[in-house]
Motif scaffolding. Structure first.
Motif, PDB file in Angstrom:
ATOM      1  N   GLU A 108       7.470  30.082  22.915  1.00  0.00           N
ATOM      2  CA  GLU A 108       8.137  29.041  23.700  1.00  0.00           C
ATOM      3  C   GLU A 108       7.541  27.660  23.418  1.00  0.00           C
ATOM      4  OE1 GLU A 108       7.821  30.438  27.731  1.00  0.00           O
ATOM      5  OE2 GLU A 108       9.435  31.902  27.450  1.00  0.00           O
ATOM      6  N   GLU A 109       6.227  27.584  23.358  1.00  0.00           N
ATOM      7  CA  GLU A 109       5.581  26.300  23.075  1.00  0.00           C
ATOM      8  C   GLU A 109       5.931  25.826  21.664  1.00  0.00           C
ATOM      9  OE1 GLU A 109       3.272  24.644  25.698  1.00  0.00           O
ATOM     10  OE2 GLU A 109       4.932  25.849  26.409  1.00  0.00           O
ATOM     11  N   SER A 110       6.004  26.759  20.715  1.00  0.00           N
ATOM     12  CA  SER A 110       6.386  26.405  19.346  1.00  0.00           C
ATOM     13  C   SER A 110       7.793  25.829  19.296  1.00  0.00           C
ATOM     14  CB  SER A 110       6.322  27.637  18.433  1.00  0.00           C
ATOM     15  OG  SER A 110       5.009  28.097  18.317  1.00  0.00           O
ATOM     16  N   THR A 111       8.684  26.416  20.085  1.00  0.00           N
ATOM     17  CA  THR A 111      10.067  25.922  20.141  1.00  0.00           C
ATOM     18  C   THR A 111      10.105  24.509  20.717  1.00  0.00           C
ATOM     19  OG1 THR A 111      10.873  28.175  20.404  1.00  0.00           O
ATOM     20  CG2 THR A 111      12.369  26.415  21.044  1.00  0.00           C
ATOM     21  N   HIS A 112       9.346  24.274  21.769  1.00  0.00           N
ATOM     22  CA  HIS A 112       9.278  22.930  22.360  1.00  0.00           C
ATOM     23  C   HIS A 112       8.700  21.943  21.362  1.00  0.00           C
ATOM     24  CE1 HIS A 112       8.698  25.182  26.445  1.00  0.00           C
ATOM     25  NE2 HIS A 112       9.936  25.248  26.009  1.00  0.00           N
ATOM     26  N   SER A 113       7.667  22.364  20.658  1.00  0.00           N
ATOM     27  CA  SER A 113       7.040  21.508  19.652  1.00  0.00           C
ATOM     28  C   SER A 113       8.028  21.148  18.548  1.00  0.00           C
ATOM     29  CB  SER A 113       5.827  22.233  19.059  1.00  0.00           C
ATOM     30  OG  SER A 113       5.317  21.538  17.958  1.00  0.00           O
ATOM     31  N   LEU A 114       8.746  22.132  18.064  1.00  0.00           N
ATOM     32  CA  LEU A 114       9.717  21.888  16.997  1.00  0.00           C
ATOM     33  C   LEU A 114      10.783  20.888  17.440  1.00  0.00           C
ATOM     34  CD1 LEU A 114      10.893  22.487  14.204  1.00  0.00           C
ATOM     35  CD2 LEU A 114      12.033  24.479  15.209  1.00  0.00           C
ATOM     36  N   LEU A 115      11.266  21.045  18.662  1.00  0.00           N
ATOM     37  CA  LEU A 115      12.251  20.106  19.193  1.00  0.00           C
ATOM     38  C   LEU A 115      11.676  18.687  19.240  1.00  0.00           C
ATOM     39  CD1 LEU A 115      14.992  19.477  20.466  1.00  0.00           C
ATOM     40  CD2 LEU A 115      14.008  20.140  22.677  1.00  0.00           C
ATOM     41  N   ALA A 116      10.432  18.574  19.654  1.00  0.00           N
ATOM     42  CA  ALA A 116       9.794  17.254  19.721  1.00  0.00           C
ATOM     43  C   ALA A 116       9.649  16.645  18.329  1.00  0.00           C
ATOM     44  CB  ALA A 116       8.429  17.364  20.390  1.00  0.00           C
ATOM     45  N   TRP A 117       9.234  17.424  17.358  1.00  0.00           N
ATOM     46  CA  TRP A 117       9.093  16.904  15.998  1.00  0.00           C
ATOM     47  C   TRP A 117      10.450  16.479  15.441  1.00  0.00           C
ATOM     48  CZ3 TRP A 117       4.850  15.141  13.939  1.00  0.00           C
ATOM     49  CH2 TRP A 117       3.622  15.614  14.392  1.00  0.00           C
ATOM     50  N   ARG A 118      11.495  17.231  15.771  1.00  0.00           N
ATOM     51  CA  ARG A 118      12.843  16.829  15.340  1.00  0.00           C
ATOM     52  C   ARG A 118      13.264  15.525  16.014  1.00  0.00           C
ATOM     53  NH1 ARG A 118      15.995  22.650  15.451  1.00  0.00           N
ATOM     54  NH2 ARG A 118      15.200  23.383  13.440  1.00  0.00           N
ATOM     55  N   ALA A 119      12.949  15.397  17.299  1.00  0.00           N
ATOM     56  CA  ALA A 119      13.289  14.164  18.014  1.00  0.00           C
ATOM     57  C   ALA A 119      12.525  12.978  17.421  1.00  0.00           C
ATOM     58  CB  ALA A 119      12.984  14.306  19.507  1.00  0.00           C
ATOM     59  N   LEU A 120      11.256  13.170  17.105  1.00  0.00           N
ATOM     60  CA  LEU A 120      10.480  12.086  16.517  1.00  0.00           C
ATOM     61  C   LEU A 120      11.023  11.733  15.128  1.00  0.00           C
ATOM     62  CD1 LEU A 120       8.161  10.105  16.823  1.00  0.00           C
ATOM     63  CD2 LEU A 120       6.638  11.870  15.887  1.00  0.00           C
ATOM     64  N   SER A 121      11.436  12.715  14.387  1.00  0.00           N
ATOM     65  CA  SER A 121      12.047  12.457  13.082  1.00  0.00           C
ATOM     66  C   SER A 121      13.313  11.622  13.237  1.00  0.00           C
ATOM     67  CB  SER A 121      12.366  13.781  12.385  1.00  0.00           C
ATOM     68  OG  SER A 121      13.022  13.563  11.171  1.00  0.00           O
ATOM     69  N   TRP A 122      14.104  11.943  14.242  1.00  0.00           N
ATOM     70  CA  TRP A 122      15.320  11.169  14.529  1.00  0.00           C
ATOM     71  C   TRP A 122      14.967   9.722  14.850  1.00  0.00           C
ATOM     72  CZ3 TRP A 122      16.568   9.090  19.387  1.00  0.00           C
ATOM     73  CH2 TRP A 122      17.833   8.489  19.458  1.00  0.00           C
ATOM     74  N   VAL A 123      13.956   9.529  15.694  1.00  0.00           N
ATOM     75  CA  VAL A 123      13.519   8.171  16.030  1.00  0.00           C
ATOM     76  C   VAL A 123      13.120   7.426  14.755  1.00  0.00           C
ATOM     77  CG1 VAL A 123      11.692   6.811  17.152  1.00  0.00           C
ATOM     78  CG2 VAL A 123      12.798   8.681  18.396  1.00  0.00           C
ATOM     79  N   CYS A 124      12.371   8.080  13.899  1.00  0.00           N
ATOM     80  CA  CYS A 124      11.920   7.443  12.660  1.00  0.00           C
ATOM     81  C   CYS A 124      13.087   7.118  11.735  1.00  0.00           C
ATOM     82  CB  CYS A 124      10.900   8.326  11.949  1.00  0.00           C
ATOM     83  SG  CYS A 124       9.322   8.412  12.841  1.00  0.00           S
TER      84      CYS A 124
END
Length: 130
Positions: free
Chosen positions: A78-94
């Protein structure tokens, strides 16, 4: 793994505030929480297989250890899934705002901040020492 602090961030349509929160709470905290959960599950498995040494789990029966290990593995996923979503969101921001992206890397993804999170979640420093 211990609980993460509750988030009190209000974004108010502010991409920078959102990116900083995603980087800290998602990319850093969730990533290290996943690692901590998996690491603890591996330690419990070793105890179940007969590893010696004094741990908080030394006196717990096999059935309970098995349950704890399984729950930690679920938490890790579950934490890995949350982390992946966050990294994708940060990639979108970038992708949409390089300036905000650079601010995140300069202010949140610092060695000091990462080392603090690593120490908090895993009790380690960057050299891998406890």
């Amino acid at each position: 793994p211990g609980p993460l602090p509750e988030s009190h961030v209000s974004f108010d349509g502010n991409l920078t505030k959102m990116a900083f929160a995603v980087a800290q709470e998602g990319c850093i905290d969730e990533t290290f929480s996943a690692i901590a959960a998996y690491s603890e599950a591996v330690d419990i498995e070793a105890i179940m297989q007969g590893a010696s040494g004094e741990t908080p789990y030394s006196e717990i029966d096999q059935a309970t250890l098995s349950w704890i290990r399984d729950e930690l593995q679920i938490i890790g996923v579950e934490e890995s899934t949350h982390s992946l979503l966050a990294w994708r969101a940060l990639s979108w921001v970038c992708d949409i705002d390089l300036h905000v992206c650079e601010m995140v890397w300069e202010n949140v993804m610092t060695k000091r901040n990462l080392e603090k999170a690593l120490k908090t979640r895993l009790g380690l420093n960057f050299e891998g020492k406890c």
